[in-house]
Design an enzyme around this catalytic site. Structure first.
Site, PDB file in Angstrom:
ATOM      1  N   GLY B  83       0.816  -1.217   0.000  1.00  0.00           N
ATOM      2  CA  GLY B  83       0.000   0.000   0.000  1.00  0.00           C
ATOM      3  C   GLY B  83       0.845   1.260   0.000  1.00  0.00           C
ATOM      4  N   ARG B 147       1.424  -6.010  -4.810  1.00  0.00           N
ATOM      5  CA  ARG B 147       1.409  -6.852  -3.611  1.00  0.00           C
ATOM      6  C   ARG B 147       1.930  -8.268  -3.856  1.00  0.00           C
ATOM      7  NH1 ARG B 147      -1.197  -4.387   0.623  1.00  0.00           N
ATOM      8  NH2 ARG B 147      -2.406  -2.551   0.067  1.00  0.00           N
ATOM      9  N   ASP B 178       5.874  -7.516   5.850  1.00  0.00           N
ATOM     10  CA  ASP B 178       5.952  -8.665   4.950  1.00  0.00           C
ATOM     11  C   ASP B 178       7.001  -8.457   3.861  1.00  0.00           C
ATOM     12  OD1 ASP B 178       4.093 -10.105   6.285  1.00  0.00           O
ATOM     13  OD2 ASP B 178       2.467  -9.805   4.846  1.00  0.00           O
ATOM     14  N   LYS B 204       8.347   1.073   5.435  1.00  0.00           N
ATOM     15  CA  LYS B 204       7.182   1.807   4.947  1.00  0.00           C
ATOM     16  C   LYS B 204       5.902   1.243   5.512  1.00  0.00           C
ATOM     17  CE  LYS B 204       4.518   0.135   2.572  1.00  0.00           C
ATOM     18  NZ  LYS B 204       3.609  -0.672   1.733  1.00  0.00           N
ATOM     19  N   THR B 205       5.031   2.023   6.035  1.00  0.00           N
ATOM     20  CA  THR B 205       3.610   1.697   6.203  1.00  0.00           C
ATOM     21  C   THR B 205       2.917   2.797   6.983  1.00  0.00           C
ATOM     22  OG1 THR B 205       1.920   0.266   7.153  1.00  0.00           O
ATOM     23  CG2 THR B 205       4.054   0.184   8.214  1.00  0.00           C
ATOM     24  N   ASP B 207       0.362   2.349   8.535  1.00  0.00           N
ATOM     25  CA  ASP B 207      -0.251   1.720   9.706  1.00  0.00           C
ATOM     26  C   ASP B 207       0.576   1.890  10.974  1.00  0.00           C
ATOM     27  OD1 ASP B 207      -2.126   0.935   7.924  1.00  0.00           O
ATOM     28  OD2 ASP B 207      -1.682  -1.206   8.009  1.00  0.00           O
TER      29      ASP B 207
END
Lengths: 553, 553
Positions: B83, B147, B178, B204-205, B207
């Site tokens: 994402g 992904r 992941d 990176k994220t 979240d």
């Protein structure tokens, strides 16, 4: 009370004023133009507005002939009416600063939670501290807002009673077309009753549909569109990065599509629907969905299974067959609680004898949850709540159905993954852009000047808005010159004429010239978040709508 | 191509670098710490990562002992994985600038649309022009993202093949937990096959759940939370102005509630649900809804029929009975097309023999459209698509039911008008905040330095992030030290450990200390839009989460 760093820093912002309102107050002259006329039914207007009709447009300027501003202490009440729009607090701050500049003994009152506060006499006196805590902030929370309309003789009488009790010199109504219509009626009523309480309006609405020769834009439109534009640009960037989503974005703005159009001009989505065009061409919902399908299919050929579609909130009311459906439902369905336990199918059955076959077909063609929205609770007037209809999901459902057919025929090989959004509340209370902060402050300060000049039934104006604020032309225009007679709730009523998107206007034509290309190619523009500092072309720009309407590119 | 004024202006922004990376490259020394260990199963890790396990943490510093950076021309491939997160383009820009500073003949390639680009050999060479067109912009559109997981022997072999064909010295994987696990496996695989292609990760994220002793925050979390915080603050201001809406906001972030918690700390809503707490206390959905009802009822007593509720996207997976329902549905339901034409009732009937009575009760207690979402299409692994479940509507439905009961009992006299929102895509591709722009550029430049130091299986790090950028501590940490063994899709696998919200951590405790008060009173904070210019406390601040975790208030 915790205050964000941005809010603290914005307290320090000094809104820019038009040169004519930056003068020492005694230097300001109020120049009058010739008499004015209503937009229609002039004889009727002369009767309804016997005491306020036909007044001249006025402009503030330096010295010379014209009325002067009174320096006596004034008592003024302010009302925030209807939906929030960024900058309302600055209108009040400008009004307050004007009053205090005129005379330190002047007082500003705020009626609580909308026009109902005037009727019920609920008010606060606004202190310097309260004003300072709200300068350059979003929201209407300083005194709250509300949607009460002052309509009945009792409400008018109660309003006068409140004004008398508070010994007010004037009331300033900050609102949209309906609220300013109300302001005009109040101004006339007060004179009729022998009161010299003045009433002045200020043009508020994020929808952008309170617009005419004297109101180049309503306040809040700039900030709201910039906020939505930020989000749409972010979605477009996401679409072009992940390459797998079609974002369907419904945008607030029920009566007119100005917000959708401005957002389209700012962000260059693949499709933007304009309600006024759909009505003018009497397009069916199927053909509207078809225009989206066209874009999806053409882009899929290029391997681009992503895109952005903008949808004005009020769209369904402009599609002939749905407009008819809504009208029939408003007449036929009580929306009463007896229906609540029934299944959708049972409710549709029950309807079939009360609405036309066409309307039944339209309802049955919709996804069940959307059909349910048409049949859900009514608003207090018993009408379908159009703002609750998820038009974006309705269109997604129709688009999906059509794409399935095309896939079977081999005419579409893409993958359609829709995401739906509704942006509205997110933009109504943003911190006002520099433009709205300046514009609102000027409108508020101008409202004071109109009061101090002894005028009533006027709306505060500032024109030449694409120029630097110092060159804005501040003044006032009689509300009656913006009015015509329209049928509302079954009766002929004088109302301010709404400005719909002009299909011959430059903003729409600019978009229409691009859209065949946009439907196929990714030309997204990413406006980013509203900036309050930085290079002036970033922090002080105006809407594309205003720029184009004022002759720019 | 039209470019917004903000984007043009942001091209001029020069990201701030840690002092250790601002040196002439020959002055940079790469200092090594002692050997490291995995978080668990160390013997197992020594086998799986025979060639990359146990390496030391490294830090860049001025001169002295330690590895030096090679100045030979390097060929590096970059991958954007998963994402979008604001700042990805700056990682690539930092990497590019580092490579070119090392040797003008170095080349940077971008694999297209995620890890699949490496497997399939789809790439572009990134020109100075392409890099310049993406500096300080949001999105992953410079090369696209995807992904694909590199899992099969064939995929690993194809990846090596691509690296050989391009004569790469290294691959930089910009991704979440992941993707960085994948980077560690690739690094080991390449060595095993006798290749000296290095693999470096970048954290990176949006979240925020890729976090540990060496990664103080993942990039993008700052910008995404600031974007959501802007919108939530605007909604809160609207709620307090109109005084008639309860806004239920679901926020992206499925595995962890960091985004919801940070937004709560920034905006002070009335209620914020934290999935980790719900799981720890094994709260039922009814008791979760009950906590919202409590706030609504208490506020209604004060006449405040408005509020703001924040809901993490993954909530339902943390509520025991719904977690069980989802697990049973994943096992029991094929989600195959045969079901498509059936009514919800028929589908529920069909299910009743295949899931537990408790799960059937949970499904039947839900509003029909939400139950339908649980039964809708499966993801490619056959699992319920939790991200498509409109938890905010599920909770609204339960809250409404409970309020009706309380009303009958006379225990609630308010009026409940909910508005639901989901914010996710809106924040993933915003223009990176100054913090993310700087941090990402440093991570990218650091990734170059790790490659030039001849390291592999490392993740690029910068620590001490609440200090000015010059004082950030740049370096690298071996990916294996962030890993443990977890059961995934039925097999024991080495994976990077996700950081969930720590219920003993300072961010959660800061929120927990306030929430009883927030549930009753309106303490909203309005952060406003991200600012790229202006007073540094506005334009250069960090998240409350980072500040609190680093010992600040």
């Amino acid at each position: 009370m915790e205050i964000s760093e941005l809010q603290k820093a914005r307290y320090e912002y000094k809104p820019k004023l038009p040169a004519s309102l930056s003068l020492a107050l005694d230097e300001i002259a109020v120049k009058e133009g010739g008499p004015t006329e209503a937009l229609s039914d002039r004889e009727e207007f002369k009767k309804i507005f016997a005491r306020t009709y036909g007044k001249p447009v006025v402009a503030f300027s330096k010295g010379g002939e014209g009325r002067k501003l009174s320096r006596r202490a004034l008592r003024v009440g302010a009302i925030l009416s209807g939906g929030q729009a960024p900058g309302g607090h600055n209108v009040i701050a400008g009004l307050y600063d004007g009053l205090k500049a005129g005379n330190p003994d002047s007082a500003l009152f705020g009626f609580l939670d909308g026009p109902g506060g005037l009727v019920d006499g609920k008010h606060v006196e606004l202190s310097a501290q309260a004003i300072d805590a709200h300068r350059n902030t979003g929201g209407f929370d300083i005194i709250g807002s509300g949607r009460t309309k002052i309509e009945t003789p009792e409400q008018f009488a109660a309003s006068l009673e409140t004004a008398k009790k508070l010994a007010l010199d004037a009331i300033v109504v900050i609102g949209g077309d309906d609220s300013n219509t109300n302001a005009a009626l109040l101004a006339e009523y007060f004179l009729e009753k022998g009161s010299d309480v003045k009433v002045i309006g200020c043009p508020k609405t994020i929808d952008g549909d309170l617009k005419n020769d004297f109101i180049e834009t309503s306040f809040g439109f700039d900030t709201a569109c910039k906020t939505y534009g930020e989000l749409i640009g972010n979605l477009a960037r996401d679409a072009g990065s992940a390459k797998k989503h079609w974002h369907f974005v419904r945008l607030m703005g029920r009566a007119a599509s100005h917000i959708a159009l401005e957002c389209a001009l700012r962000t260059k989505p693949n499709v933007c629907l304009i309600s006024e065009e759909i009505e003018a061409k009497a397009l069916s919902l199927e053909s509207v969905a078809g225009s989206i399908v066209d874009s999806i299919v053409k882009r899929a050929v290029k391997g681009d299974d992503f895109g952005v579609v903008l949808i004005p909130e009020g769209l369904v009311e402009f599609v002939p067959e749905i407009k008819r459906l809504i009208a029939e439902l408003n007449d036929a369905v009580s929306g009463d609680a007896a229906d609540e336990g029934l299944s959708l199918e049972a409710r549709l059955e029950g309807l079939s004898s009360r609405v036309s076959a066409e309307s039944m077909r339209a309802l049955r063609a919709m996804p069940a949850d959307i059909a349910g929205e048409f049949l859900a609770d009514r608003d207090p007037h018993g009408n379908v709540q159009v703002s609750k209809i998820q038009t974006e999901k309705l269109l997604v459902g129709m688009v999906e159905a059509r794409l399935r057919e095309l896939k079977k025929q081999g005419a579409y090989k893409g993958k359609f993954t829709p995401q739906t959004h509704f942006f509205g509340y997110e933009g109504r209370c943003a911190f006002p852009s520099n433009f709205d902060a300046d514009y609102c402050y000027a409108l508020g300060f101008g409202a004071f000047a109109l009061v101090a000049a002894g005028l009533t039934g006027y709306i505060s104006c500032a024109r030449n808005l694409t120029a630097p604020a110092a060159e804005w032309e501040a003044g006032g225009a009689p509300l009656t010159m913006m009015m015509n007679i329209e049928r509302r709730h079954g009766a002929q009523k004088p109302v301010i004429k709404k400005a719909l998107v002009d299909l011959d206007g430059r903003p729409f034509r600019a978009f229409a010239a691009l859209r065949d290309d946009l439907a196929v190619h990714s030309r997204y523009v990413f406006p980013g978040a509203i900036q309050y500092w930085g290079p002036p072309e970033v922090s002080d720009d105006v809407t594309a709508t205003l720029r184009l309407e004022r002759g720019g590119e």
